[in-house]
Design an enzyme around this catalytic site. Sequence first.
Site, PDB file in Angstrom:
ATOM      1  N   ASP A  60       0.803  -1.216   0.000  1.00  0.00           N
ATOM      2  CA  ASP A  60       0.000   0.000   0.000  1.00  0.00           C
ATOM      3  C   ASP A  60       0.840   1.271   0.000  1.00  0.00           C
ATOM      4  O   ASP A  60       2.052   1.229   0.201  1.00  0.00           O
ATOM      5  CB  ASP A  60      -0.959   0.009   1.209  1.00  0.00           C
ATOM      6  N   HIS A 119      -7.303  -5.016  10.008  1.00  0.00           N
ATOM      7  CA  HIS A 119      -6.996  -4.811   8.579  1.00  0.00           C
ATOM      8  C   HIS A 119      -5.701  -5.530   8.188  1.00  0.00           C
ATOM      9  O   HIS A 119      -4.814  -5.736   9.007  1.00  0.00           O
ATOM     10  CB  HIS A 119      -6.975  -3.321   8.198  1.00  0.00           C
ATOM     11  N   GLU A 145      -9.731  -2.323   5.167  1.00  0.00           N
ATOM     12  CA  GLU A 145     -10.373  -2.018   6.445  1.00  0.00           C
ATOM     13  C   GLU A 145     -11.653  -2.847   6.592  1.00  0.00           C
ATOM     14  O   GLU A 145     -12.236  -3.281   5.587  1.00  0.00           O
ATOM     15  CB  GLU A 145     -10.730  -0.523   6.499  1.00  0.00           C
ATOM     16  N   ASN A 163      -7.669  -2.980  14.030  1.00  0.00           N
ATOM     17  CA  ASN A 163      -9.063  -3.288  13.676  1.00  0.00           C
ATOM     18  C   ASN A 163      -9.151  -4.525  12.782  1.00  0.00           C
ATOM     19  O   ASN A 163     -10.190  -4.793  12.195  1.00  0.00           O
ATOM     20  CB  ASN A 163      -9.699  -2.084  12.985  1.00  0.00           C
TER      21      ASN A 163
END
Length: 242
Positions: A67, A138, A143, A136
Amino acid sequence: MNIITFDSDAKLNEAAANIIVGQIQTIPRAVLGLATGGTPVGIYKEIVRDYERGMVSFRNVTTFNLDEYVNLPIDHPESYHSYMNANLFSHIDLPESQRHIPDGNAADLEAECRRYDEAIELSGQIDLQLLGLGHNGHIGFNEPAHALIKGTHIVELAEKTREANARFFDSIDDVPKQALTMGVGTILKAKKILLVVKGADKADIIREALQGPITTDVPASLLQTHPNLIVLLDSAAAGKLA
Ligand code: F6R
């Protein structure tokens, strides 16, 4: 799934580096998927050490990063381009033309996502994908959502992700709101996945990811379906596993 727990950060980093270096020793033309963030810093240091000892060459390796932030200049110290140069690329013999990171400054971001997927496709399959884990759940910047996207795409970063990454910036306001990320389809197509998780603050989410239901609310839970998943944990992260 193969889960290994380590009682020291040094041993964990060494084990992860051994897997990555071993992959290149076995397949000199290996295609690697790479991650950024705090977790791999010590792993990259070990890899650089192995390179300096003459144990491995990256001359024929190809890499694809997971990313990059959108609209953060490439030469910003917190861009993932800068991170990869500082932590790995400037220390090894990996030719520039064989390093790939999505371009978050491309004029046409949708076209950039398609170009990135095509480049991955052209390289054949990713042999080994290195992953960290977000608080979370990811992976990459995929996400939690009601549906996940297969290929590279533009993502709105979750507030939790921006808060976690604020430590790298002057303030949370400076953390970009969007990123380009490889999709979960591409990640799951890798022949082998190496998930590395460190710290007590990830103990709950790693339990959910590895031992909870498979759900897009915890994107890393999809890794349970992968036939060749290696998970390296420090004892703090492993603390809540059943
Ligand atoms: C990084 C990435 C992210 C991180 C994750 C954990 O390229 O894709 O999924 O791996 O946010 O980050 P750290 O290691 O900083 O806790």
